[in-house]
Scaffold this motif. Structure first.
Motif, PDB file in Angstrom:
ATOM      1  N   TYR A  71       0.725  14.614  14.238  1.00  0.00           N
ATOM      2  CA  TYR A  71      -0.182  13.468  14.279  1.00  0.00           C
ATOM      3  C   TYR A  71      -1.256  13.617  13.190  1.00  0.00           C
ATOM      4  O   TYR A  71      -1.631  12.647  12.537  1.00  0.00           O
ATOM      5  CB  TYR A  71      -0.809  13.382  15.683  1.00  0.00           C
ATOM      6  CG  TYR A  71      -2.203  12.821  15.694  1.00  0.00           C
ATOM      7  CD1 TYR A  71      -2.417  11.450  15.646  1.00  0.00           C
ATOM      8  CD2 TYR A  71      -3.312  13.662  15.725  1.00  0.00           C
ATOM      9  CE1 TYR A  71      -3.693  10.937  15.633  1.00  0.00           C
ATOM     10  CE2 TYR A  71      -4.583  13.151  15.719  1.00  0.00           C
ATOM     11  CZ  TYR A  71      -4.773  11.787  15.664  1.00  0.00           C
ATOM     12  OH  TYR A  71      -6.025  11.275  15.636  1.00  0.00           O
ATOM     13  N   GLU A  72      -1.763  14.835  12.997  1.00  0.00           N
ATOM     14  CA  GLU A  72      -2.816  15.061  11.998  1.00  0.00           C
ATOM     15  C   GLU A  72      -2.327  14.720  10.591  1.00  0.00           C
ATOM     16  O   GLU A  72      -3.090  14.197   9.776  1.00  0.00           O
ATOM     17  CB  GLU A  72      -3.315  16.505  12.045  1.00  0.00           C
ATOM     18  CG  GLU A  72      -4.132  16.852  13.270  1.00  0.00           C
ATOM     19  CD  GLU A  72      -3.276  17.218  14.496  1.00  0.00           C
ATOM     20  OE1 GLU A  72      -2.042  17.392  14.364  1.00  0.00           O
ATOM     21  OE2 GLU A  72      -3.861  17.312  15.592  1.00  0.00           O
ATOM     22  N   ASP A  73      -1.050  15.020  10.313  1.00  0.00           N
ATOM     23  CA  ASP A  73      -0.478  14.648   9.014  1.00  0.00           C
ATOM     24  C   ASP A  73      -0.508  13.133   8.844  1.00  0.00           C
ATOM     25  O   ASP A  73      -0.938  12.626   7.804  1.00  0.00           O
ATOM     26  CB  ASP A  73       0.977  15.129   8.895  1.00  0.00           C
ATOM     27  CG  ASP A  73       1.116  16.623   8.858  1.00  0.00           C
ATOM     28  OD1 ASP A  73       0.217  17.306   8.328  1.00  0.00           O
ATOM     29  OD2 ASP A  73       2.142  17.122   9.366  1.00  0.00           O
ATOM     30  N   LEU A  74      -0.040  12.436   9.867  1.00  0.00           N
ATOM     31  CA  LEU A  74      -0.017  10.980   9.805  1.00  0.00           C
ATOM     32  C   LEU A  74      -1.416  10.417   9.609  1.00  0.00           C
ATOM     33  O   LEU A  74      -1.634   9.530   8.790  1.00  0.00           O
ATOM     34  CB  LEU A  74       0.618  10.414  11.083  1.00  0.00           C
ATOM     35  CG  LEU A  74       0.701   8.903  11.187  1.00  0.00           C
ATOM     36  CD1 LEU A  74       1.452   8.291  10.014  1.00  0.00           C
ATOM     37  CD2 LEU A  74       1.350   8.516  12.506  1.00  0.00           C
ATOM     38  N   GLN A  75      -2.381  10.966  10.328  1.00  0.00           N
ATOM     39  CA  GLN A  75      -3.767  10.521  10.204  1.00  0.00           C
ATOM     40  C   GLN A  75      -4.268  10.731   8.768  1.00  0.00           C
ATOM     41  O   GLN A  75      -4.916   9.858   8.188  1.00  0.00           O
ATOM     42  CB  GLN A  75      -4.630  11.292  11.195  1.00  0.00           C
ATOM     43  CG  GLN A  75      -6.029  10.789  11.312  1.00  0.00           C
ATOM     44  CD  GLN A  75      -6.800  11.525  12.395  1.00  0.00           C
ATOM     45  OE1 GLN A  75      -6.485  12.668  12.733  1.00  0.00           O
ATOM     46  NE2 GLN A  75      -7.810  10.875  12.945  1.00  0.00           N
ATOM     47  N   ARG A  76      -3.930  11.873   8.169  1.00  0.00           N
ATOM     48  CA  ARG A  76      -4.343  12.165   6.796  1.00  0.00           C
ATOM     49  C   ARG A  76      -3.674  11.210   5.803  1.00  0.00           C
ATOM     50  O   ARG A  76      -4.324  10.687   4.895  1.00  0.00           O
ATOM     51  CB  ARG A  76      -4.013  13.621   6.438  1.00  0.00           C
ATOM     52  CG  ARG A  76      -4.542  14.030   5.068  1.00  0.00           C
ATOM     53  CD  ARG A  76      -4.182  15.454   4.691  1.00  0.00           C
ATOM     54  NE  ARG A  76      -2.769  15.565   4.361  1.00  0.00           N
ATOM     55  CZ  ARG A  76      -1.853  16.205   5.087  1.00  0.00           C
ATOM     56  NH1 ARG A  76      -2.171  16.778   6.204  1.00  0.00           N
ATOM     57  NH2 ARG A  76      -0.599  16.250   4.709  1.00  0.00           N
ATOM     58  N   TYR A  77      -2.368  10.943   5.977  1.00  0.00           N
ATOM     59  CA  TYR A  77      -1.664  10.029   5.074  1.00  0.00           C
ATOM     60  C   TYR A  77      -2.314   8.644   5.094  1.00  0.00           C
ATOM     61  O   TYR A  77      -2.527   8.033   4.048  1.00  0.00           O
ATOM     62  CB  TYR A  77      -0.184   9.866   5.455  1.00  0.00           C
ATOM     63  CG  TYR A  77       0.631  11.134   5.510  1.00  0.00           C
ATOM     64  CD1 TYR A  77       0.401  12.211   4.656  1.00  0.00           C
ATOM     65  CD2 TYR A  77       1.658  11.263   6.438  1.00  0.00           C
ATOM     66  CE1 TYR A  77       1.171  13.359   4.733  1.00  0.00           C
ATOM     67  CE2 TYR A  77       2.444  12.407   6.512  1.00  0.00           C
ATOM     68  CZ  TYR A  77       2.191  13.453   5.660  1.00  0.00           C
ATOM     69  OH  TYR A  77       2.952  14.579   5.730  1.00  0.00           O
ATOM     70  N   TYR A 104      -8.345   6.797  20.016  1.00  0.00           N
ATOM     71  CA  TYR A 104      -7.591   6.489  18.798  1.00  0.00           C
ATOM     72  C   TYR A 104      -6.442   7.476  18.591  1.00  0.00           C
ATOM     73  O   TYR A 104      -5.336   7.076  18.210  1.00  0.00           O
ATOM     74  CB  TYR A 104      -8.520   6.498  17.579  1.00  0.00           C
ATOM     75  CG  TYR A 104      -7.790   6.380  16.262  1.00  0.00           C
ATOM     76  CD1 TYR A 104      -7.266   5.153  15.861  1.00  0.00           C
ATOM     77  CD2 TYR A 104      -7.616   7.476  15.433  1.00  0.00           C
ATOM     78  CE1 TYR A 104      -6.585   5.031  14.663  1.00  0.00           C
ATOM     79  CE2 TYR A 104      -6.934   7.358  14.232  1.00  0.00           C
ATOM     80  CZ  TYR A 104      -6.419   6.140  13.853  1.00  0.00           C
ATOM     81  OH  TYR A 104      -5.736   6.017  12.674  1.00  0.00           O
ATOM     82  N   ALA A 105      -6.687   8.752  18.854  1.00  0.00           N
ATOM     83  CA  ALA A 105      -5.649   9.767  18.657  1.00  0.00           C
ATOM     84  C   ALA A 105      -4.416   9.469  19.503  1.00  0.00           C
ATOM     85  O   ALA A 105      -3.281   9.601  19.030  1.00  0.00           O
ATOM     86  CB  ALA A 105      -6.198  11.157  18.974  1.00  0.00           C
ATOM     87  N   LEU A 106      -4.621   9.045  20.730  1.00  0.00           N
ATOM     88  CA  LEU A 106      -3.477   8.727  21.597  1.00  0.00           C
ATOM     89  C   LEU A 106      -2.757   7.466  21.134  1.00  0.00           C
ATOM     90  O   LEU A 106      -1.522   7.396  21.176  1.00  0.00           O
ATOM     91  CB  LEU A 106      -3.932   8.588  23.048  1.00  0.00           C
ATOM     92  CG  LEU A 106      -4.344   9.883  23.737  1.00  0.00           C
ATOM     93  CD1 LEU A 106      -4.869   9.602  25.142  1.00  0.00           C
ATOM     94  CD2 LEU A 106      -3.171  10.858  23.797  1.00  0.00           C
ATOM     95  N   THR A 107      -3.502   6.484  20.681  1.00  0.00           N
ATOM     96  CA  THR A 107      -2.877   5.265  20.164  1.00  0.00           C
ATOM     97  C   THR A 107      -2.025   5.583  18.944  1.00  0.00           C
ATOM     98  O   THR A 107      -0.877   5.135  18.845  1.00  0.00           O
ATOM     99  CB  THR A 107      -3.947   4.201  19.823  1.00  0.00           C
ATOM    100  OG1 THR A 107      -4.619   3.828  21.026  1.00  0.00           O
ATOM    101  CG2 THR A 107      -3.327   2.969  19.191  1.00  0.00           C
ATOM    102  N   LEU A 108      -2.562   6.377  18.017  1.00  0.00           N
ATOM    103  CA  LEU A 108      -1.798   6.732  16.823  1.00  0.00           C
ATOM    104  C   LEU A 108      -0.591   7.593  17.188  1.00  0.00           C
ATOM    105  O   LEU A 108       0.491   7.421  16.624  1.00  0.00           O
ATOM    106  CB  LEU A 108      -2.685   7.440  15.790  1.00  0.00           C
ATOM    107  CG  LEU A 108      -2.023   7.717  14.431  1.00  0.00           C
ATOM    108  CD1 LEU A 108      -1.489   6.433  13.796  1.00  0.00           C
ATOM    109  CD2 LEU A 108      -3.009   8.392  13.498  1.00  0.00           C
ATOM    110  N   THR A 109      -0.753   8.487  18.142  1.00  0.00           N
ATOM    111  CA  THR A 109       0.376   9.299  18.605  1.00  0.00           C
ATOM    112  C   THR A 109       1.451   8.400  19.205  1.00  0.00           C
ATOM    113  O   THR A 109       2.649   8.592  18.951  1.00  0.00           O
ATOM    114  CB  THR A 109      -0.087  10.349  19.632  1.00  0.00           C
ATOM    115  OG1 THR A 109      -1.036  11.203  18.996  1.00  0.00           O
ATOM    116  CG2 THR A 109       1.071  11.167  20.157  1.00  0.00           C
TER     117      THR A 109
END
Length: 188
Positions: A71-77, A104-109
């Motif tokens: 998830y952290e990779d996706l957030q960074r991209y 937000y983290a759960l939504t993006l996940t």
């Protein structure tokens, strides 16, 4: 910077570029990703990360190496291409299949999980499970050779797959559980 160039540089390692190009070109032809229109950047980045996630899961199942895609990779991209959390939340709200959360983290996940599943489904719609095994295996395996084989483009990648079909068939037999995983939908 062009979105495809960014995806090449940030998301994929050099050895996966031709596999990515093969998949991405087919996705573009099918309209599953549209990278040259405005407001498609979030969708493209999430689906590119989903492809990397599926390759990572393949590597985990074949070589017992940790799937590094997160998830952290996706957030960074997404941050790298200038997409804010509110932009991403609006994207997620526009898709009823993505579970929304106050966090937000759960939504993006949830978006990442959803994209990984629909990407796996699309791959299996476009390619056979045996072809996907061959492509993933060729992109991730270091074939023992007298020289380092560097593909020039996705056509050369496909030619290599075609010319090594006997070896790849033997690997499919040896790693039948990985082929079963692909056939059963590549559930991560």
């Amino acid at each position: 910077m062009d979105l495809r160039d960014y995806i090449h540089e940030a998301v994929f390692e050099d050895k996966f570029l031709y596999l990515f190009d093969l998949i991405w070109d087919n996705f573009e032809e099918e309209g599953f990703v549209i990278s040259d229109e405005e407001n498609t950047q979030i969708d493209c980045i999430i689906k590119a990360a989903a492809i990397k996630n599926l390759i990572g899961e393949f590597v985990y199942r074949l070589y017992d190496e940790v799937n590094e895609t997160s998830y952290e990779d996706l957030q960074r991209y997404l941050a790298d291409i200038g997409e804010s959390e509110s932009d991403v939340e609006a994207y997620c709200e526009g898709n009823e299949e993505i579970g929304l959360d106050d966090d937000y983290a759960l939504t993006l996940t949830n978006a990442f999980d959803y994209a990984t599943q629909i990407t796996a489904d699309k791959l299996l719609e476009m390619f056979s499970a045996t072809d996907l095994f061959d492509y993933f295996f060729t992109a991730t395996y270091d074939f023992e050779q007298d020289f380092v084989f560097a593909f020039e483009d996705s056509d050369e990648f496909l030619a290599f797959v075609d010319s090594n079909q006997d070896k790849l068939d033997a690997y499919k037999e040896e790693y039948s559980s990985v082929l079963d995983w692909i056939e059963s939908g590549m559930v991560v």
